[in-house]
Design a protein around this motif. Structure first.
Motif, mmCIF file in Angstrom:
data_model
loop_
_atom_site.group_PDB
_atom_site.id
_atom_site.type_symbol
_atom_site.label_atom_id
_atom_site.label_comp_id
_atom_site.label_asym_id
_atom_site.label_seq_id
_atom_site.Cartn_x
_atom_site.Cartn_y
_atom_site.Cartn_z
ATOM 1 N N GLU A 182 15.456 12.165 71.733
ATOM 2 C CA GLU A 182 15.624 13.541 72.216
ATOM 3 C C GLU A 182 14.442 13.968 73.081
ATOM 4 O O GLU A 182 14.608 14.600 74.125
ATOM 5 C CB GLU A 182 15.783 14.491 71.023
ATOM 6 C CG GLU A 182 15.906 15.934 71.378
ATOM 7 C CD GLU A 182 17.230 16.307 72.010
ATOM 8 O OE1 GLU A 182 17.258 17.309 72.747
ATOM 9 O OE2 GLU A 182 18.222 15.597 71.782
ATOM 10 N N SER B 255 15.359 23.871 67.134
ATOM 11 C CA SER B 255 16.817 23.755 67.202
ATOM 12 C C SER B 255 17.374 23.032 65.973
ATOM 13 O O SER B 255 18.467 23.350 65.514
ATOM 14 C CB SER B 255 17.231 23.030 68.482
ATOM 15 O OG SER B 255 16.798 21.692 68.443
ATOM 16 N N GLN B 256 16.631 22.075 65.417
ATOM 17 C CA GLN B 256 17.122 21.343 64.255
ATOM 18 C C GLN B 256 17.028 22.157 62.971
ATOM 19 O O GLN B 256 17.892 22.043 62.108
ATOM 20 C CB GLN B 256 16.340 20.036 64.090
ATOM 21 C CG GLN B 256 16.563 19.035 65.196
ATOM 22 C CD GLN B 256 18.007 18.589 65.287
ATOM 23 O OE1 GLN B 256 18.662 18.391 64.276
ATOM 24 N NE2 GLN B 256 18.504 18.453 66.508
ATOM 25 N N THR B 257 15.985 22.970 62.822
ATOM 26 C CA THR B 257 15.829 23.724 61.585
ATOM 27 C C THR B 257 16.609 25.030 61.596
ATOM 28 O O THR B 257 16.638 25.728 60.589
ATOM 29 C CB THR B 257 14.347 24.036 61.308
ATOM 30 O OG1 THR B 257 13.793 24.737 62.414
ATOM 31 C CG2 THR B 257 13.565 22.773 61.047
ATOM 32 N N ASN C 182 14.017 9.977 60.657
ATOM 33 C CA ASN C 182 14.739 10.283 61.891
ATOM 34 C C ASN C 182 13.838 10.230 63.118
ATOM 35 O O ASN C 182 14.145 10.848 64.140
ATOM 36 C CB ASN C 182 15.385 11.666 61.786
ATOM 37 C CG ASN C 182 16.451 11.707 60.736
ATOM 38 O OD1 ASN C 182 17.207 10.759 60.583
ATOM 39 N ND2 ASN C 182 16.495 12.788 59.990
#
Length: 111
Positions: free
Chosen positions: A76, A23-25, A69
Motif C-alpha cells: 500500500e 484508514s485501516q483503524t 500484515n
C-alpha cells in the motif's frame, strides 16, 4: 546533503503510513494508531516506524497484527509513493511508549 534527503523521505513515509493506519483503524472502533517517529537508514532500504497505540492495553496485540500484515502495508505504501521513491524500504514497527512513561512519571510526582 544525504541527511537532508533522509529527513525528507522519513517525513513523507511518516505522513503516508499515518494515512494508511488511519484508514485501516477506521473500521475498528475505539482504537487509534498514530505514527510518532520514522527513521530511515542511510541507504534508504530500512524504515523504522514508532507507533503510538491507544488504548495502550491493546498495543501488543495490534503490533503483532501490524507485523503479520507488513507485506500488505508495504505494498500500500508502495502504491502511494511510487513516483517519489525508486525502492520501497523494508518496514519495521515498534511501540512508542513515551506517553505511558510520561504518565507514569506524573503519577510518581503527584505522590
Amino acid at each position: 546533503m544525504q541527511e537532508t534527503r533522509q529527513n525528507r523521505i522519513s517525513r513523507l513515509l511518516q505522513k503516508e503510513l499515518s494515512l494508511i493506519f488511519q484508514s485501516q483503524t477506521r473500521m475498528m472502533h475505539g482504537v487509534m494508531v498514530s505514527v510518532t517517529r520514522v527513521k530511515i537508514s542511510p541507504d534508504l532500504s530500512v524504515c523504522t516506524a514508532y507507533l503510538s497505540i491507544f488504548p495502550s492495553d491493546k498495543g501488543e496485540e495490534l503490533l503483532t497484527n501490524i507485523q503479520t500484515n507488513e507485506k500488505t502495508i508495504r505494498y500500500e505504501l508502495g502504491t502511494r509513493v511510487r513516483n517519489q521513491l525508486r525502492i520501497i524500504p523494508e518496514l519495521r514497527f515498534f511501540i512508542d511508549d513515551s506517553l505511558d512513561y510520561i504518565e507514569h512519571i506524573d503519577e510518581l510526582l503527584k505522590k
